[in-house]
Design an enzyme around this catalytic site. Sequence first.
Site, short mmCIF file in Angstrom:
data_model
loop_
_atom_site.label_atom_id
_atom_site.label_comp_id
_atom_site.label_asym_id
_atom_site.label_seq_id
_atom_site.Cartn_x
_atom_site.Cartn_y
_atom_site.Cartn_z
NE ARG A 1 -1.90 -2.09 3.45
CZ ARG A 1 -2.29 -2.45 4.67
NH1 ARG A 1 -3.46 -2.04 5.14
NH2 ARG A 1 -1.54 -3.20 5.44
NE ARG B 65 32.18 18.79 0.76
CZ ARG B 65 33.22 18.55 -0.04
NH1 ARG B 65 33.87 19.55 -0.63
NH2 ARG B 65 33.61 17.33 -0.26
CG ASN C 92 41.43 39.06 6.48
OD1 ASN C 92 40.35 39.34 6.96
ND2 ASN C 92 41.74 39.31 5.20
C1 UD1 Z 1 -1.98 -4.94 12.07
C2 UD1 Z 1 -2.95 -5.68 12.99
C3 UD1 Z 1 -4.07 -4.74 13.39
C4 UD1 Z 1 -3.51 -3.52 14.05
C5 UD1 Z 1 -2.45 -2.84 13.17
C6 UD1 Z 1 -1.74 -1.77 13.94
C7 UD1 Z 1 -2.88 -8.03 12.31
C8 UD1 Z 1 -3.60 -9.12 11.59
N1 UD1 Z 1 -3.46 -6.84 12.32
O1 UD1 Z 1 -2.71 -4.61 10.90
O2 UD1 Z 1 -4.97 -5.40 14.27
O3 UD1 Z 1 -4.55 -2.59 14.36
O4 UD1 Z 1 -1.46 -3.79 12.73
O5 UD1 Z 1 -0.92 -0.99 13.13
O6 UD1 Z 1 -1.85 -8.27 12.89
N2 UD1 Z 1 4.37 -8.18 8.75
C9 UD1 Z 1 5.27 -9.21 8.62
N3 UD1 Z 1 4.93 -10.32 7.92
C10 UD1 Z 1 3.70 -10.47 7.35
C11 UD1 Z 1 2.78 -9.41 7.48
C12 UD1 Z 1 3.13 -8.28 8.18
O7 UD1 Z 1 6.38 -9.12 9.15
O8 UD1 Z 1 3.46 -11.51 6.73
C13 UD1 Z 1 4.76 -6.97 9.50
C14 UD1 Z 1 4.72 -5.71 8.64
O9 UD1 Z 1 5.99 -5.45 8.08
C15 UD1 Z 1 4.30 -4.63 9.64
C16 UD1 Z 1 3.53 -5.40 10.72
O10 UD1 Z 1 3.83 -6.76 10.54
O11 UD1 Z 1 5.43 -4.02 10.25
C17 UD1 Z 1 2.02 -5.19 10.60
O12 UD1 Z 1 1.60 -5.65 9.34
P1 UD1 Z 1 0.52 -4.88 8.49
O13 UD1 Z 1 0.25 -5.65 7.26
O14 UD1 Z 1 0.88 -3.45 8.34
O15 UD1 Z 1 -0.75 -5.02 9.45
P2 UD1 Z 1 -1.99 -4.06 9.54
O16 UD1 Z 1 -2.92 -4.37 8.42
O17 UD1 Z 1 -1.59 -2.66 9.72
CA CA Z 2 0.34 -1.62 9.54
#
Ligand code: UD1
Ligand code: CA
Length: 460
Positions: free
Chosen positions: A16, A335, A379
């Site tokens: 996203r 720098r 200077n």
């Molecule tokens: C997640 C939570 C949501 C919470 C939100 C807070 C879940 C299912 N949902 O949603 O409840 O409100 O965070 O910000 O957990 N990541 C991995 N591996 C994966 C998927 C994600 O390491 O396979 C990591 C991403 O890099 C990220 C974090 O987990 O740092 C959260 O993943 P993201 O997909 O952003 O979850 P949200 O949809 O924001």
């Molecule tokens: Ca997130």
Amino acid sequence: MNKTACIVLAAGDGKRMKSIKPKVLMEVLFKPMLGWVLDSAEKLSPDEICVVVGNGEDKIGAYLETRDGKYTVARQTVRLGTGHAVMQAENVLKNCENVLVLCGDAPFMDEETMRAALKMHLEKGCGATVIAATPDNPFGYGRIVRDENGDLLKIVEQKDATIAEQHIKEINSGAYWFNSKDLLEALPKLSDSNASKEYYLTDAVALIRGSGRRTAVCTAAHKAVVLGANTRNDLYCLNSFARMAVIGDLLQKGVEFPCLDGVIIGMDVTVGQDTVILPNTIIRGKCTIGCGCEIGPNSLIEDTVIGDGVVLNNVQANRSTVDSGATVGPFAQLRPGSHIGYEVKIGNFVEVKNSDIGAKTSIAHLTYVGDSDVGEGVNFGCGCVTANYDGIQKFRTKIGNNAFIGCNTNLIAPVEVGENASTGAGSTITRNVPPNSLVVERAEPKVVHNWEKNKMRKRK
Ligand code: UD1
Ligand code: CA
């Protein structure tokens, strides 16, 4: 055992965000979000900090190398969700009693909140304690569903929430304390039958409760600590929020901003009272600025230490030190490795690099000083150059106290100008100038008579 560990989830694809950069390296106030999260995690001094990497793992690995901390890394080769990500750190869970899971894309989670949640987690003897808050706009976050006693029942993701659940304002920050044993038991039971076809870590909470263990919600002291960034718009909002938080703090400390236009100041910057920051000024990295300075307009100051009463007007400064009472600019560049001494005057179109400039020296116009050790009270006339590079190697120039460098002097390094010595205007100095002497090193005048006529004749 009683050990604690912290697992930071940083493997996500970040689709996203629409970037070739891994999302957790996207910056808020010029610091990667992952850096904010690790800075906070380190304040808790857990026994281990493990970063789960996947998408862009080489870039994340390179970033971790630049930091002082010690981290273990777990690899998630396919991104099957946050629950699956934690499973990749199974060894970490086996080695600790309680584990803090953090999202690498939620930079504002703070020490105070994480400690309060741990206290609750231990006091209540919970299997899971979720950090929650009620931000202005809950859209996109997992919602906290409580039972009739107010205890945590489950977390429902936006995509899976019923209309009624979507009306819940209280959200999951994505940061939780788990009892490691309980989490280890719950993880293999996660299923991916949900709207995203992912193994959600959030489902582990309901599973842990279902196994008879207690689950709790710890409400963050400030609602902003839960904010995360999934899109460029989110990132912009986080930047705006952090920017105003830093400026608000500096206003409290007696720093003056006549106008905030174009002013961005990083988290690791300290500014003394009565310093005025003028528009279009960015101060980032680790900077210390003294009292009563005037910084800006139109300046970029990075990793620089500045004394009291310094004026930097239209200046770019990087990894340098400017002592009290110095004035620099307009349109000057410091720098890396420059030390500008007490009450030095650096004027317009002057570049200084990797040089030490002694107190009360004046370099007022159109001059380059590189790889030089300049004494006090020197200077420089207009348009001087230290020729520090012969195309292969760099050499230093040394200038003694109170020397006078005539206009348009080239100092061909390695070369030394002694104390109280002078160079004649237009000289190209190739040999050392003894103290108290004047050296003029330029061609004798050569007069060609009737030159104009000769030229005309040839052309015919
Ligand atoms: C997640 C939570 C949501 C919470 C939100 C807070 C879940 C299912 N949902 O949603 O409840 O409100 O965070 O910000 O957990 N990541 C991995 N591996 C994966 C998927 C994600 O390491 O396979 C990591 C991403 O890099 C990220 C974090 O987990 O740092 C959260 O993943 P993201 O997909 O952003 O979850 P949200 O949809 O924001
Ligand atoms: Ca997130």
